[in-house]
Design a protein around this motif. Structure first.
Motif, PDB file in Angstrom:
ATOM      1  N   ILE A 224       0.826  -1.210   0.000  1.00  0.00           N
ATOM      2  CA  ILE A 224       0.000   0.000   0.000  1.00  0.00           C
ATOM      3  C   ILE A 224       0.859   1.257   0.000  1.00  0.00           C
ATOM      4  CG2 ILE A 224      -1.724   1.327   1.303  1.00  0.00           C
ATOM      5  CD1 ILE A 224      -2.878  -1.164  -0.066  1.00  0.00           C
ATOM      6  N   THR A 225       1.883   1.298   0.858  1.00  0.00           N
ATOM      7  CA  THR A 225       2.658   2.542   0.992  1.00  0.00           C
ATOM      8  C   THR A 225       3.973   2.523   0.205  1.00  0.00           C
ATOM      9  OG1 THR A 225       3.546   1.683   3.064  1.00  0.00           O
ATOM     10  CG2 THR A 225       1.684   3.176   3.225  1.00  0.00           C
TER      11      THR A 225
ATOM     12  N   GLY B 260       6.422   1.681   6.315  1.00  0.00           N
ATOM     13  CA  GLY B 260       5.362   2.630   5.999  1.00  0.00           C
ATOM     14  C   GLY B 260       4.034   2.142   6.526  1.00  0.00           C
ATOM     15  N   ASP B 261       3.974   2.008   7.853  1.00  0.00           N
ATOM     16  CA  ASP B 261       2.774   1.478   8.496  1.00  0.00           C
ATOM     17  C   ASP B 261       2.850   1.842   9.975  1.00  0.00           C
ATOM     18  OD1 ASP B 261       0.619  -1.023   7.841  1.00  0.00           O
ATOM     19  OD2 ASP B 261       1.087  -0.619   9.948  1.00  0.00           O
TER      20      ASP B 261
ATOM     21  N   ASP C 115       8.593   6.830  -7.311  1.00  0.00           N
ATOM     22  CA  ASP C 115       9.319   8.087  -7.182  1.00  0.00           C
ATOM     23  C   ASP C 115      10.821   7.864  -7.362  1.00  0.00           C
ATOM     24  OD1 ASP C 115       8.931  10.969  -6.634  1.00  0.00           O
ATOM     25  OD2 ASP C 115      10.315  10.556  -4.990  1.00  0.00           O
TER      26      ASP C 115
ATOM     27  N   GLU D 271      11.018   5.809   1.487  1.00  0.00           N
ATOM     28  CA  GLU D 271      11.795   5.940   0.252  1.00  0.00           C
ATOM     29  C   GLU D 271      13.276   6.185   0.564  1.00  0.00           C
ATOM     30  OE1 GLU D 271       9.944   8.618  -2.501  1.00  0.00           O
ATOM     31  OE2 GLU D 271      11.789   8.958  -3.631  1.00  0.00           O
ATOM     32  N   VAL D 272      13.539   7.089   1.501  1.00  0.00           N
ATOM     33  CA  VAL D 272      14.928   7.371   1.887  1.00  0.00           C
ATOM     34  C   VAL D 272      15.518   6.149   2.593  1.00  0.00           C
ATOM     35  CG1 VAL D 272      16.394   8.809   3.376  1.00  0.00           C
ATOM     36  CG2 VAL D 272      14.612   9.867   1.958  1.00  0.00           C
TER      37      VAL D 272
ATOM     38  N   GLY E   2       6.657   3.460  12.735  1.00  0.00           N
ATOM     39  CA  GLY E   2       5.907   3.683  11.512  1.00  0.00           C
ATOM     40  C   GLY E   2       6.308   5.009  10.913  1.00  0.00           C
ATOM     41  N   VAL E   3       6.408   5.054   9.596  1.00  0.00           N
ATOM     42  CA  VAL E   3       6.814   6.282   8.897  1.00  0.00           C
ATOM     43  C   VAL E   3       5.957   6.434   7.643  1.00  0.00           C
ATOM     44  CG1 VAL E   3       9.213   6.165   9.723  1.00  0.00           C
ATOM     45  CG2 VAL E   3       8.580   5.076   7.541  1.00  0.00           C
ATOM     46  N   GLY E   4       6.039   7.598   7.039  1.00  0.00           N
ATOM     47  CA  GLY E   4       5.347   7.835   5.782  1.00  0.00           C
ATOM     48  C   GLY E   4       6.167   7.341   4.601  1.00  0.00           C
ATOM     49  N   THR E   5       5.623   7.548   3.411  1.00  0.00           N
ATOM     50  CA  THR E   5       6.249   7.013   2.198  1.00  0.00           C
ATOM     51  C   THR E   5       7.598   7.666   1.908  1.00  0.00           C
ATOM     52  OG1 THR E   5       4.180   6.267   1.244  1.00  0.00           O
ATOM     53  CG2 THR E   5       5.918   6.842  -0.307  1.00  0.00           C
ATOM     54  N   THR E   6       7.751   8.964   2.222  1.00  0.00           N
ATOM     55  CA  THR E   6       9.030   9.637   1.942  1.00  0.00           C
ATOM     56  C   THR E   6      10.144   9.102   2.843  1.00  0.00           C
ATOM     57  OG1 THR E   6       7.873  11.602   1.191  1.00  0.00           O
ATOM     58  CG2 THR E   6      10.178  11.887   1.806  1.00  0.00           C
ATOM     59  N   ASP E   7       9.858   8.923   4.142  1.00  0.00           N
ATOM     60  CA  ASP E   7      10.850   8.308   5.030  1.00  0.00           C
ATOM     61  C   ASP E   7      11.192   6.902   4.546  1.00  0.00           C
ATOM     62  OD1 ASP E   7      11.524  10.235   6.925  1.00  0.00           O
ATOM     63  OD2 ASP E   7       9.845   9.749   8.238  1.00  0.00           O
TER      64      ASP E   7
ATOM     65  N   PRO F 190       4.612   1.240  -3.177  1.00  0.00           N
ATOM     66  CA  PRO F 190       4.642   1.524  -4.623  1.00  0.00           C
ATOM     67  C   PRO F 190       4.884   2.988  -4.984  1.00  0.00           C
ATOM     68  CG  PRO F 190       2.945  -0.081  -4.189  1.00  0.00           C
ATOM     69  CD  PRO F 190       3.459   0.377  -2.841  1.00  0.00           C
ATOM     70  N   VAL F 191       4.332   3.930  -4.231  1.00  0.00           N
ATOM     71  CA  VAL F 191       4.559   5.344  -4.555  1.00  0.00           C
ATOM     72  C   VAL F 191       6.036   5.685  -4.360  1.00  0.00           C
ATOM     73  CG1 VAL F 191       3.903   7.728  -4.057  1.00  0.00           C
ATOM     74  CG2 VAL F 191       2.178   5.927  -3.954  1.00  0.00           C
TER      75      VAL F 191
END
Lengths: 174, 428
Positions: free
Chosen positions: B35-36, B120-121, B43, B143-144, B136-141, B38-39
Motif C-alpha cells: 500500500i505505501t 510505511g505502516d 518516485d 523511500e529514503v 511507523g513512517v510515511g512514504t518519503t521516510d 509503490p509510490v
C-alpha cells in the motif's frame, strides 16, 4: 519552496485522524492527484461539507493532535493536491507532522491559547494568512482586522521545506 | 546519566545530528508492503535512483489486499513484486506465503533486540516487543530508508509504564493496552517511546507483548518497547542459534538492550491490572474505553477476529476455547483471519479452524483486509462490528460502520451472544 499563503479553513475539533483526512479505501490509488475528490470524506465534524467548504482554501487551522492514526502520507498528499500546503494546529501526531515536512509542506504548532484566540476572532469570517518565513510571522487578516502571529520553526524542519523535502535533503548528505 | 532502551539503540546507530535534537540513525531493516511502498518505488524510478541500500535488509510482503480484489490492488502488488525481483529482495512474501506484516516478519526472525526498523505502516511499533526500536513512517521516510538505509528522528524521550498485579482470568494483553490508552489518551505519548515493564509484561508471551506494543501508536507513541528476556530468546532461538553458543549466552548479549538502572524518564507510571475487567471501546477514538459489562447487550452485525493486533495463534486459541461446541448467533457474521500461513497451519493442526467452521465462522486467508475496510469483511452503512483490531475511527471498517475494539475472548463470546458480552458466561 512552496507557497504558504491563502485562505483559511477552520476545523474545530481535536484528534482529526488520517482515516478522516483520507479513508483507507482510497489508498489503492497510486497517483496523488487521484486522491483529490476524497479529502475529508470521513471527517466527523458537524456542519462541515468538504465539497462546499474546501473550495479555494490553502491553509488549515485546527486543534490538537491533528493527523493521528495511520502513517499514510496520502493525508498530506490529499491536502496538497487540494491546494493546502500549511496546517496550523495546537499539536500534531508525530508521523503526520514529519510527513508534511518530508514533502516540503509546513506544519506549525501554536500555543493552545493562541489557537483558541484565532478561532474566536476569525473562524466565522473569511480569513487569509500571509506567511513570512524570514521573520517567523503569520499575518492573519479577516473580519476587518489584521494580526501578526509569531511562530517558531526548528532548523531541521526549515531546511526540509527549503530544499523541497527529505529525499532531496538526505540524497545530498547521506 | 543512565540511558533508556531507545537511547542506547539510538547511540549505537548514530549517523548524524543535522540540527537541534534531531538524529539520523542507521537502519537494520526496512519493511515494505504493497500500500505505501509503490509510490516510493515509482518516485525512485522517476528520480533515476531505482536502487536499494541493501537487499538483505529489506523485507517485503503483500498483505493489505490479498489476493488482489481489483485492477488497482493488482497493480500495487505488481509494482512491489517486480521491484522485489529486480533488486533480488529474497525475503518477499506473496500469495500462499504471505501474512500480515507485523505478524509474519517477527515470525520469520527478522526482528531482533537492539534493531532499528522502519516501515510505511503506523503499527510498526509492534516490533518493540523484542527490545527493538521500530517506528511507523510515511512514504518519503520509507523511500529514503530504501535508498540510503537511514531515517531521522528526534532524540528519544521515554515514558516507563510499570504494569503491576496479576491479570485476572478472562483479561488479556488487549484489555491491558486498552486500559493504558484510556489512561494516557490518544495524545498522551505523542513524540515519546513507551517502555513496558513489570511482572505482568515479564509473564507475557511474545504474542501478548506484540499485542501490547502494537497499540502504543494509539496513544501517539513512536514505539512501545518490552525488555528482551528468556521469553524473547526462546522465541528467536531457531533463528539465532548459529550466532550464540547457548540460550544463556544470547540472553547475556541481549541484556545490553535493557535500560540502565539510573535511566531518565519523562514519566514513570504505575499501572495496576489486578482488578482490570475485560474492556471495549465506544465512539470513534481508541481511548474511549468502558468495561464490557457497561456495553453489555450492544447489538452487533459482525465479529472480526484477526489483524496485526490479535490474529496470532494464542488469540485464535483463546477465541476457539470460547466458541467450541457453540454456534455463531443467527444475526451475526463471524469472520476469522489467521495472521500468517504458519498461524493458519498451526490452527488447522490444533483443530481450531474446525472449531471456528463448525460454529459458523468464515475463515479467510491471512490479510489485513477488513481491519481498515479494504476487503474481506467491509461493513455496510449503519452496521456494527465487534472487532479484535486496533482502530475504531469513523468509517474505519467501511463507510458508516461502527467498530468496537475488544479482546479475542470478548469478540468470540459476542459472536455467540449476538451482542457485546463478557466471555465469562462461556467459560467453564
Amino acid at each position: 519552496m512552496k507557497n504558504f499563503n491563502g485562505t483559511v479553513l477552520f476545523l474545530n475539533r481535536a484528534d482529526i485522524n488520517t482515516d478522516e483526512i483520507i479513508p483507507a479505501r482510497y489508498l489503492t490509488e497510486i497517483s496523488k492527484e487521484a486522491l483529490k475528490p476524497y479529502l475529508f470524506e470521513e471527517i466527523h465534524l458537524d456542519g462541515f461539507d468538504p465539497r462546499r467548504d474546501l473550495a479555494g482554501k490553502k491553509i488549515i487551522i485546527t486543534r490538537s493532535n491533528f493527523g493521528c492514526g495511520s502513517s499514510r502520507e496520502h493525508a498530506p498528499w490529499a491536502l496538497e493536491v487540494n491546494g493546502i500546503k500549511l496546517v496550523i494546529a495546537a499539536s500534531f501526531a508525530r508521523i503526520f507532522r514529519q510527513n508534511m515536512f518530508n514533502c516540503g509542506m509546513l506544519a506549525v504548532e501554536l500555543p493552545p491559547a493562541r489557537i483558541d484566540h484565532l478561532f474566536e476572532e476569525f473562524a466565522s469570517h473569511k480569513t487569509t494568512i500571509t506567511t513570512d518565513l524570514a521573520r517567523n510571522r503569520f499575518t492573519v487578516a479577516g473580519a476587518g482586522k489584521q494580526e501578526e502571529v509569531p511562530f517558531s520553526l526548528p532548523a531541521f524542519d526549515r531546511a526540509l521545506i527549503q530544499v523541497g523535502g527529505w529525499v532531496e535533503y538526505a540524497d545530498a548528505r547521506y | 546519566m543512565g540511558k533508556s532502551v531507545a537511547e542506547k539503540i539510538f547511540d549505537s546507530h548514530f549517523i548524524d545530528n543535522p540540527a537541534d535534537d534531531v538524529c539520523v540513525i542507521r537502519l537494520d531493516a526496512v519493511f515494505c508492503h504493497e500500500i505505501t511502498t509503490p509510490v516510493a518505488i515509482n518516485d525512485l524510478v522517476r528520480r533515476g535512483k531505482d536502487r536499494v541500500f541493501d537487499p538483505r535488509k529489506i523485507k517485503a510482503v503483500i498483505d493489505h489486499v490479498t489476493p488482489a480484489k481489483d485492477s488497482k490492488t493488482a497493480a500495487q502488488g505488481k509494482i512491489l513484486r517486480d521491484w522485489a525481483r529486480r533488486h533480488q529482495i529474497r525475503d518477499f512474501f506473496d500469495i500462499g506465503r504471505n501474512g500480515i506484516c507485523h505478524a509474519i516478519f517477527p515470525e520469520k526472525g527478522f526482528v531482533r533486540p537492539g534493531f532499528t526498523i522502519i516501515m510505511g505502516d503506523s503499527h510498526t511499533c509492534t516490533y518493540g516487543a523484542f527490545g527493538a526500536f521500530a517506528a511507523g513512517v510515511g512514504t518519503t521516510d520509507l523511500e529514503v530508508g530504501i535508498l540510503k538505509g537511514v531515517c531521522a528522528f528526534h532524540y528519544p524521550q521515554t515514558i516507563k509504564i510499570n504494569i503491576q498485579g496479576t491479570l485476572p482470568a478472562g483479561v488479556f494483553a488487549k484489555d491491558v493496552i486498552l486500559s493504558i490508552i484510556a489512561r494516557l489518551g490518544v495524545n498522551g505519548a505523542t513524540n515519546k517511546i513507551i517502555e513496558f515493564d513489570g511482572p505482568v509484561v515479564e509473564a507475557m508471551s511474545m504474542e501478548a507483548r506484540m499485542t501490547l506494543c502494537n497499540m502504543a501508536i494509539e496513544a501517539g507513541a513512536t514505539c512501545g518497547i518490552c525488555y528482551p528476556d528468556e521469553v524473547t530468546v526462546d522465541y528467536l532461538w531457531d533463528f539465532i542459534q548459529d550466532e550464540f553458543a547457548s540460550r544463556p549466552a544470547a540472553l547475556a548479549a541481549y541484556q545490553q538492550f535493557k535500560p540502565d538502572p539510573d535511566a531518565q524518564y519523562e514519566a514513570v507510571v504505575d499501572h495496576d491490572v489486578a482488578q482490570l475487567e475485560p474492556l471495549v471501546t465506544f465512539g470513534y477514538r481508541p481511548d474511549l474505553v468502558r468495561p464490557v459489562k457497561a456495553m453489555e447487550g450492544t447489538q452487533i452485525d459482525q465479529v472480526y477476529i484477526g489483524s496485526c493486533t490479535n490474529g496470532r495463534i494464542e488469540d485464535l486459541r483463546v477465541a476457539a476455547q470460547v466458541i467450541k461446541g457453540r454456534q455463531v448467533h443467527a444475526a451475526v457474521r463471524g469472520i476469522v483471519a489467521p495472521a500468517t500461513p504458519q498461524v493458519f497451519r498451526q490452527a488447522l493442526q490444533e483443530g481450531i479452524i474446525k472449531t471456528f467452521m463448525e460454529a459458523g465462522f468464515c475463515v479467510t486467508n491471512p490479510t489485513c483486509g477488513a481491519c481498515l475496510g479494504m476487503s474481506t469483511g467491509v461493513l455496510a452503512e449503519g452496521e456494527v462490528c465487534a472487532s479484535t483490531t486496533n482502530r475504531n475511527f469513523k468509517g474505519r471498517m467501511g463507510k458508516g460502520g461502527m467498530v468496537h475494539l475488544m479482546s479475542p475472548a470478548t469478540a468470540a463470546a459476542s459472536a455467540i451472544a449476538g451482542c457485546i458480552t463478557n466471555s465469562k458466561i462461556y467459560r467453564s
